[in-house]
Design a protein around this motif. Structure first.
Motif, PDB file in Angstrom:
ATOM      1  N   ARG A  22      25.675  39.208  39.344  1.00 55.20           N
ATOM      2  CA  ARG A  22      25.980  38.043  40.190  1.00 55.20           C
ATOM      3  C   ARG A  22      27.291  38.292  40.951  1.00 55.20           C
ATOM      4  O   ARG A  22      27.278  38.633  42.116  1.00 55.20           O
ATOM      5  CB  ARG A  22      26.029  36.775  39.320  1.00 55.20           C
ATOM      6  CG  ARG A  22      25.894  35.506  40.132  1.00 55.20           C
ATOM      7  CD  ARG A  22      27.201  35.037  40.761  1.00 55.20           C
ATOM      8  NE  ARG A  22      28.209  34.677  39.777  1.00 55.20           N
ATOM      9  CZ  ARG A  22      29.471  34.416  40.105  1.00 55.20           C
ATOM     10  NH1 ARG A  22      29.885  34.484  41.361  1.00 55.20           N
ATOM     11  NH2 ARG A  22      30.353  34.125  39.160  1.00 55.20           N
ATOM     12  N   ASP A  23      28.428  38.217  40.271  1.00 56.90           N
ATOM     13  CA  ASP A  23      29.695  38.398  40.991  1.00 56.90           C
ATOM     14  C   ASP A  23      29.818  39.848  41.465  1.00 56.90           C
ATOM     15  O   ASP A  23      30.305  40.124  42.562  1.00 56.90           O
ATOM     16  CB  ASP A  23      30.869  38.027  40.074  1.00 56.90           C
ATOM     17  CG  ASP A  23      32.018  37.391  40.836  1.00 56.90           C
ATOM     18  OD1 ASP A  23      32.216  37.762  42.006  1.00 56.90           O
ATOM     19  OD2 ASP A  23      32.722  36.537  40.277  1.00 56.90           O
ATOM     20  N   HIS A 214      37.415  33.903  33.544  1.00 55.32           N
ATOM     21  CA  HIS A 214      36.805  34.648  34.647  1.00 55.32           C
ATOM     22  C   HIS A 214      37.961  34.960  35.592  1.00 55.32           C
ATOM     23  O   HIS A 214      38.787  34.091  35.850  1.00 55.32           O
ATOM     24  CB  HIS A 214      35.772  33.730  35.320  1.00 55.32           C
ATOM     25  CG  HIS A 214      35.088  34.316  36.507  1.00 55.32           C
ATOM     26  ND1 HIS A 214      33.761  34.689  36.487  1.00 55.32           N
ATOM     27  CD2 HIS A 214      35.524  34.583  37.766  1.00 55.32           C
ATOM     28  CE1 HIS A 214      33.411  35.153  37.680  1.00 55.32           C
ATOM     29  NE2 HIS A 214      34.468  35.102  38.472  1.00 55.32           N
ATOM     30  N   HIS A 216      39.646  37.584  38.988  1.00 55.13           N
ATOM     31  CA  HIS A 216      39.542  38.675  39.957  1.00 55.13           C
ATOM     32  C   HIS A 216      40.810  39.506  39.938  1.00 55.13           C
ATOM     33  O   HIS A 216      41.848  39.093  39.445  1.00 55.13           O
ATOM     34  CB  HIS A 216      39.182  38.102  41.328  1.00 55.13           C
ATOM     35  CG  HIS A 216      37.751  37.645  41.341  1.00 55.13           C
ATOM     36  ND1 HIS A 216      36.739  38.421  41.825  1.00 55.13           N
ATOM     37  CD2 HIS A 216      37.169  36.515  40.840  1.00 55.13           C
ATOM     38  CE1 HIS A 216      35.588  37.785  41.652  1.00 55.13           C
ATOM     39  NE2 HIS A 216      35.822  36.631  41.054  1.00 55.13           N
ATOM     40  N   ASN A 250      36.221  42.201  39.684  1.00 57.40           N
ATOM     41  CA  ASN A 250      36.404  41.345  38.501  1.00 57.40           C
ATOM     42  C   ASN A 250      37.089  42.157  37.405  1.00 57.40           C
ATOM     43  O   ASN A 250      37.278  43.368  37.537  1.00 57.40           O
ATOM     44  CB  ASN A 250      35.037  40.886  37.982  1.00 57.40           C
ATOM     45  CG  ASN A 250      34.382  39.864  38.887  1.00 57.40           C
ATOM     46  OD1 ASN A 250      34.054  40.127  40.024  1.00 57.40           O
ATOM     47  ND2 ASN A 250      34.181  38.667  38.372  1.00 57.40           N
ATOM     48  N   GLN A 535      29.863  30.938  46.834  1.00 54.15           N
ATOM     49  CA  GLN A 535      31.178  30.337  46.984  1.00 54.15           C
ATOM     50  C   GLN A 535      31.564  30.088  48.449  1.00 54.15           C
ATOM     51  O   GLN A 535      32.307  29.165  48.734  1.00 54.15           O
ATOM     52  CB  GLN A 535      32.231  31.222  46.307  1.00 54.15           C
ATOM     53  CG  GLN A 535      32.072  31.194  44.796  1.00 54.15           C
ATOM     54  CD  GLN A 535      32.785  32.364  44.152  1.00 54.15           C
ATOM     55  OE1 GLN A 535      32.253  33.454  44.042  1.00 54.15           O
ATOM     56  NE2 GLN A 535      34.019  32.135  43.745  1.00 54.15           N
TER      57      GLN A 535
HETATM   58 ZN    ZN Z   1      34.260  35.301  40.603  1.00 51.68          ZN
END
Ligand code: ZN
Ligand code: KIV
Length: 543
Positions: A22-23, A214, A216, A250, A535
């Motif tokens: 996903r990310d 979570h 970055h 990430n 997002q």
């Molecule tokens: Zn993220």
């Protein structure tokens, strides 16, 4: 309804929530198709992750299909939780619920912006409005799936008092995991630790939920931030293989897992364990880390930098004489972990030219590749071709062959023939024959600054899709003059990026394969619908 397992045994260990699909897939050019996502999901299950965030189902029919397939094929009772991301809207949440439904342990992860800057410029909502949406949407998700995770986006730059209220309402409405995202990678480790400490102290019902983090890597602190959060009670870590993801990526799964593994004695007391407890802090099979890293890198086209911790080519290479001497006398002089613990040294010479199909299939099975008959046939042909050029075929070679064959970019354009002439004082010239999607075989030729340039120009003359080559890299899979060369490239088409990968003992052929692979991804995307970004794209609040 299922009981979320996340709550049952999380206090004394870490839940690894993998968001590579996903990310990670939100990295420019890392786009994967359904079969590639399935291949990665199967490997993540072998690695032992607790949760796979399989995608953002509302983004497009293709994304929905990928999450559904992963839920069906990987989300077994003994497998990982399969999670779908949803913005805090009914239509997103419904799509996520439908997509993860086939999984034995389905989860919905819903999120809404929390920082004033996001509220004002992105969401265009007041704090009061958001405080109403949170319980409504969490309760709606809960009515569809028992295991609901809630994230206040950009928590790292949000007013903590507002965060406490959001989290309290989310938990009261049924969220069993609350995730704290440092969306823009802004926090320092001590600030992240303090944030988690504040949440534990000020959210009255926090003991009814797992705290997740979570983050970055914009300032290179994501992993350090997570480890500090762990010390203050975070028990779920959201991370990606090789740290891929939006912008600087990430937090890297392999770094977190190995930090918790190698420095277990340091972390044990934070879990209420004796310092010298040998019990692992995660459920990850660390010997699968290297292989997972290679697979994700090959399929996404996101290269791993040589000095990358844990999985970089130099991470266990003792180049300098003084280090080599020390390591030979006693390994621990310059090594804090064993290459074998991440599966790096399991590189046996296993097969040769005369090895048969059964030996090939058996070794692939041992390496964790479960190929369809069609993929196995293709890979076996490549193996035989390689056997003619290379005497000993190692596990790394087998991985390169398989990773090349299991890329499922549809072969809209197929390279049927390639011929190159080059040398000192020669004009590098390439001739190609390409079969078009309509089945026509077209031949063309071009002169370039070098052989690869000539090949790419000749291919462009046939395929005729304007694009810019922005990255080209070649790496050898093993040592030796007969080694397989792996080529990874990246193309830009308007504002989109496409990667391609090829592997062959002839690097010009590998370069051509990589280019065709990227062009086919590009051309398939042009024919399909564009996926929504969870997002950045506008959200219609039909709540
Ligand atoms: Zn993220
Ligand atoms: O970075 C972020 O905030 C996210 C959320 C969707 C959790 O990816």
């Amino acid at each position: 309804m299922n009981t979320p397992i996340a709550n049952s045994d999380s206090s004394d260990r870490i839940i690894i929530f993998d968001t590579t699909l996903r990310d990670g897939e939100q990295s420019p050019g890392a786009t994967l198709n359904v079969d590639e996502k399935l291949t990665i999901a199967k490997q993540l299950a072998r690695l032992g992750v607790d949760v796979i965030e399989a995608g953002f189902p509302f983004a497009s029919p293709g994304d929905f299909e990928a999450v559904t397939q992963i839920a069906q094929q990987v989300g077994s009772e003994t497998g990982p939780i399969i999670c779908g991301l949803a913005r805090a809207t009914r239509q997103d949440i419904k799509a996520a619920a439908d997509a993860v439904k086939p999984a034995a342990k389905p989860r919905i992860h819903t999120f809404i912006a929390a920082s004033d800057i996001h509220l004002e410029y992105k969401l265009k909502k007041t704090r009061a409005e958001v405080l109403d949406i949170v319980p409504d949407m969490v309760a709606y998700a809960k009515s569809l799936v028992a295991d609901v995770e809630f994230s206040p986006e950009d928590a790292g730059r949000s007013d903590p008092e507002f965060l406490y209220l959001m989290l309290e309402r989310a938990i009261a409405a049924g969220a069993t995991t609350v995730n704290i995202p440092d969306t823009v990678g802004f926090l320092t480790p001590s600030e992240f630790g303090t944030l988690i400490q504040g949440i534990k102290a000020n959210v009255p019902n926090i003991d009814q939920a797992i705290i997740s983090v979570h983050g970055h890597n914009d300032l290179g602190m994501a992993v350090a931030n997570f480890l500090e959060a762990v010390k203050h009670g975070a028990r779920q870590l959201e991370c990606t293989i090789n740290g891929i993801g939006e912008r600087a990526g990430n937090a890297a799964l392999e770094e977190l897992v190995m930090a918790l593994h190698v420095r277990r004695q340091y972390f044990n007391p934070f879990f209420g364990r004796p310092v010298d407890s040998e019990a692992p802090l995660t459920h990850i099979d660390t010997r699968q880390l290297y292989k997972t890293s290679r697979l994700v890198s090959n399929l996404t086209g996101m290269l791993v930098q040589p000095n990358k911790a844990i999985v970089g080519a130099n991470a266990f290479a003792h180049e300098s004489g003084i280090h080599q001497d020390g390591v030979l006398k006693h390994k621990l002089t310059y090594e804090i972990m064993d290459a074998q613990s991440i599966g790096l040294n399991d590189n046996q010479i296993v097969l040769g030219k005369h090895s048969g199909r059964n030996a090939f299939r058996t070794r692939l099975k041992e390496l964790g590749f479960d190929l369809s008959d069609q993929d196995l046939n293709k890979a076996f042909l490549r193996f035989k071709e390689l056997g003619d050029k290379k005497k000993d075929i190692s596990d790394r070679d087998l991985e390169a062959i398989v990773n090349n064959e299991i890329q499922h970019a549809p072969e809209l354009f197929k390279l049927e023939h390639l011929q190159v002439s080059c040398g000192d004082h020669a004009y590098p010239t390439a001739t190609v024959i390409i079969r078009t999607p309509e089945g026509e075989e077209l031949m063309d030729a071009a002169i370039g600054t070098g052989p690869v340039d000539a090949v790419y120009k000749a291919i462009n003359r046939v395929v005729n899709i304007p694009n810019q080559l922005i990255e080209y890299s070649v790496q050898s899979v093993t040592a030796g003059i007969d080694a397989i060369g792996e080529v990874t490239i990246r193309l830009q088409y308007e504002d989109r990026f496409f990667s391609g990968h090829g592997a062959n003992t002839d690097v010009i052929v590998a370069s051509a394969q990589a280019y065709m692979n990227a062009l086919n991804r590009l051309s398939a995307t042009l024919q399909g619908t564009r996926s929504l970004h969870p997002q950045h794209d506008e959200v219609a609040h039909i709540v």
